[in-house]
Design a protein around this motif. Structure first.
Motif, PDB file in Angstrom:
ATOM      1  N   GLY A  67      -2.394  10.266   2.168  1.00  0.00           N
ATOM      2  CA  GLY A  67      -3.592  11.065   2.430  1.00  0.00           C
ATOM      3  C   GLY A  67      -3.305  12.516   2.803  1.00  0.00           C
ATOM      4  N   GLY A  96      -7.810  15.483   9.343  1.00  0.00           N
ATOM      5  CA  GLY A  96      -6.989  16.263   8.414  1.00  0.00           C
ATOM      6  C   GLY A  96      -7.758  17.349   7.678  1.00  0.00           C
ATOM      7  N   GLY A 127      -2.353   8.263   7.235  1.00  0.00           N
ATOM      8  CA  GLY A 127      -2.906   8.127   8.573  1.00  0.00           C
ATOM      9  C   GLY A 127      -2.062   7.205   9.449  1.00  0.00           C
ATOM     10  N   ASP A 154      -5.578  13.860  13.017  1.00  0.00           N
ATOM     11  CA  ASP A 154      -6.817  13.243  13.515  1.00  0.00           C
ATOM     12  C   ASP A 154      -6.964  13.426  15.028  1.00  0.00           C
ATOM     13  OD1 ASP A 154      -7.362  12.449  10.937  1.00  0.00           O
ATOM     14  OD2 ASP A 154      -6.539  10.440  11.176  1.00  0.00           O
ATOM     15  N   ASN A 180      -3.271  17.923   1.748  1.00  0.00           N
ATOM     16  CA  ASN A 180      -3.214  19.183   2.495  1.00  0.00           C
ATOM     17  C   ASN A 180      -2.613  20.299   1.634  1.00  0.00           C
ATOM     18  OD1 ASN A 180      -1.639  21.146   4.391  1.00  0.00           O
ATOM     19  ND2 ASN A 180      -3.209  20.204   5.662  1.00  0.00           N
ATOM     20  N   GLY A 240      -0.736  12.159   9.650  1.00  0.00           N
ATOM     21  CA  GLY A 240      -2.196  12.128   9.542  1.00  0.00           C
ATOM     22  C   GLY A 240      -2.848  11.805  10.882  1.00  0.00           C
ATOM     23  N   HIS A 289       1.005   4.328  -2.764  1.00  0.00           N
ATOM     24  CA  HIS A 289       0.801   5.778  -2.583  1.00  0.00           C
ATOM     25  C   HIS A 289       1.824   6.550  -3.424  1.00  0.00           C
ATOM     26  CE1 HIS A 289      -2.437   6.694   0.130  1.00  0.00           C
ATOM     27  NE2 HIS A 289      -2.049   5.810   1.026  1.00  0.00           N
ATOM     28  N   ASP A 293      -6.787   7.013  -0.044  1.00  0.00           N
ATOM     29  CA  ASP A 293      -6.792   5.629  -0.527  1.00  0.00           C
ATOM     30  C   ASP A 293      -7.696   5.425  -1.748  1.00  0.00           C
ATOM     31  OD1 ASP A 293      -5.032   5.125   1.459  1.00  0.00           O
ATOM     32  OD2 ASP A 293      -6.450   4.103   2.781  1.00  0.00           O
ATOM     33  N   HIS A 338       0.817  -1.218   0.000  1.00  0.00           N
ATOM     34  CA  HIS A 338       0.000   0.000   0.000  1.00  0.00           C
ATOM     35  C   HIS A 338       0.859   1.281   0.000  1.00  0.00           C
ATOM     36  CE1 HIS A 338      -3.652   2.306   1.050  1.00  0.00           C
ATOM     37  NE2 HIS A 338      -2.872   2.995   1.851  1.00  0.00           N
TER      38      HIS A 338
END
Ligand code: KG4
Ligand code: ZN
Length: 347
Positions: free
Chosen positions: A278, A181, A138, A168, A282, A164, A118, A310, A114
């Motif tokens: 993720g 975020g 995250g 949160d 921003n 992230g 990204h 994601d 994963h």
């Protein structure tokens, strides 16, 4: 070549179809079914609930992805699925779905990391290597040397909370909701980024690591200060205090990320800076990193907003490059027997 990719590592169920030939890549469809509304009342992702929703959502998302791409499973050349890292209950749904399709349609299957994916969200267009990738999500904050589309080496990471995760947690402390975020950055638009003097953790340390949990604690302590605590009780003052806190927190995070990324890029003599994950959605981070990269004569790439959080298009991109660089042996016709989800798979 057509690749059908599946992502289910956290709280997004996604299926994408990519068509590629050499450097020319097209995303034919990228359907993302988000569970944000399901988990928001809990203030975070509940793994068992996420898995249940992945199970319910997978087939409708698959059908929509095929329809939008105007294709069917028989015409797919390879399947790809996120097999880690992530929440094990969530990963298992995607992995089992992919294995079932591979078995039934006799298609080769690739298990995809994963975090690499990204970064691979940036490989849909050509870029100049070597590059340095800042992955901010995250669950992860990592600096990765990227020699080409498939050669990755980690040179730094967070020692505690991910960027992230810090967003949160601060959102939770301020009662803004989940995921933090986007909510914190929205509040920050109205605030003064230099109002509160928050720490810049590990800014001047001679390594490429990060630490964000102290920053969250600093926000917590600020809130407990009598003057601020009183202001927060007054409705007309509260929104400004929250905005200033969000802006000051965001600036502290962005400054550390930008400073350390540029330092690493210069030391490692890369040509391009890649922003991914993720938190790459921003706007402040995107702008400040771009400005610093330009100042240092470096190219800068970041995915469009929809490909930061994601999604399965980035999984398809990672799989495509694995096949391009490693040949078809990278894809396995027997993976339906052997592929396992690995929740702690390192990049
Ligand atoms: O990559 P991602 O979708 O999932 C993981 O693999 O973790 O990243 C989700 C994280 C969350 O922590 C979320 O709050 C953060 O990305 N995020 C943002 C923004 N949009 C999403 N953080 C800061 N500013 C944003 N605009
Ligand atoms: Zn992610």
């Amino acid at each position: 070549m057509k690749i059908l990719a599946i992502e289910s590592s956290c709280d997004e169920t996604s299926v994408a179809i990519l068509q590629g030939q050499g450097e020319k890549i097209e995303i034919l469809s990228n359907i993302v079914s988000s569970q944000i509304a399901v988990h928001a009342p809990f203030g975070g992702v509940v793994p068992e609930v996420a898995a249940r929703h992945h199970t319910q959502n997978f087939l409708p998302v698959l059908a929509q992805a095929l329809a939008e791409a105007k294709t069917d499973l028989a015409k797919i050349d390879a399947l790809a699925v996120t097999s880690g890292p992530g929440l094990i209950t969530s990963l298992l749904v995607g992995v089992q779905a992919a294995k079932t399709l591979s078995f039934l349609y006799q298609k080769p299957l690739l298990g995809i990391n994963h975090l690499r994916a990204h970064v691979a969200a940036n490989f849909l267009q050509p870029l100049t290597f070597p590059a340095l990738a800042l992955i901010v999500s995250g669950g992860h904050t990592e600096l990765i040397l990227v020699k080409d589309q498939v050669s990755f080496k980690k040179i730094g990471q967070t020692l505690d909370d991910a960027a992230g995760e810090a967003f949160d947690k601060v959102a939770k402390i301020l009662g803004l909701g989940y995921p933090g975020g986007p909510l914190v950055s929205q509040q920050a638009l109205k605030g003064d980024r230099y109002k509160y003097d928050l720490p810049r953790p590990m800014l001047n340390q001679d390594n490429f690591n990060f630490s964000f949990s102290g920053l969250k604690t600093a926000v917590k302590y600020l809130l407990a200060e009598p003057v601020l605590a009183e202001e927060l009780l007054k409705a007309e003052k509260r929104s400004l205090v929250v905005a200033d806190l969000c802006a000051s927190f965001q600036q502290a995070v962005v400054e550390v990320l930008v400073h350390k990324t540029i330092k690493a890029a210069r030391q490692k003599k890369v040509k391009t800076i890649i922003l991914a994950g993720g938190v790459a959605a921003n706007k402040e981070l995107r702008q400040q990193l771009q400005a610093a990269a330009t100042q240092n004569g470096l190219s800068y790439v970041v995915p469009e907003f929809a490909l930061c959080t994601d999604n399965a298009a980035m999984i398809a991109s990672a799989a495509y490059w694995q096949i391009q660089r490693g040949g078809w042996q990278a894809a396995d016709y027997t993976a339906w027997r052997t592929l396992r989800a690995n929740p702690v798979w390192e990049i």
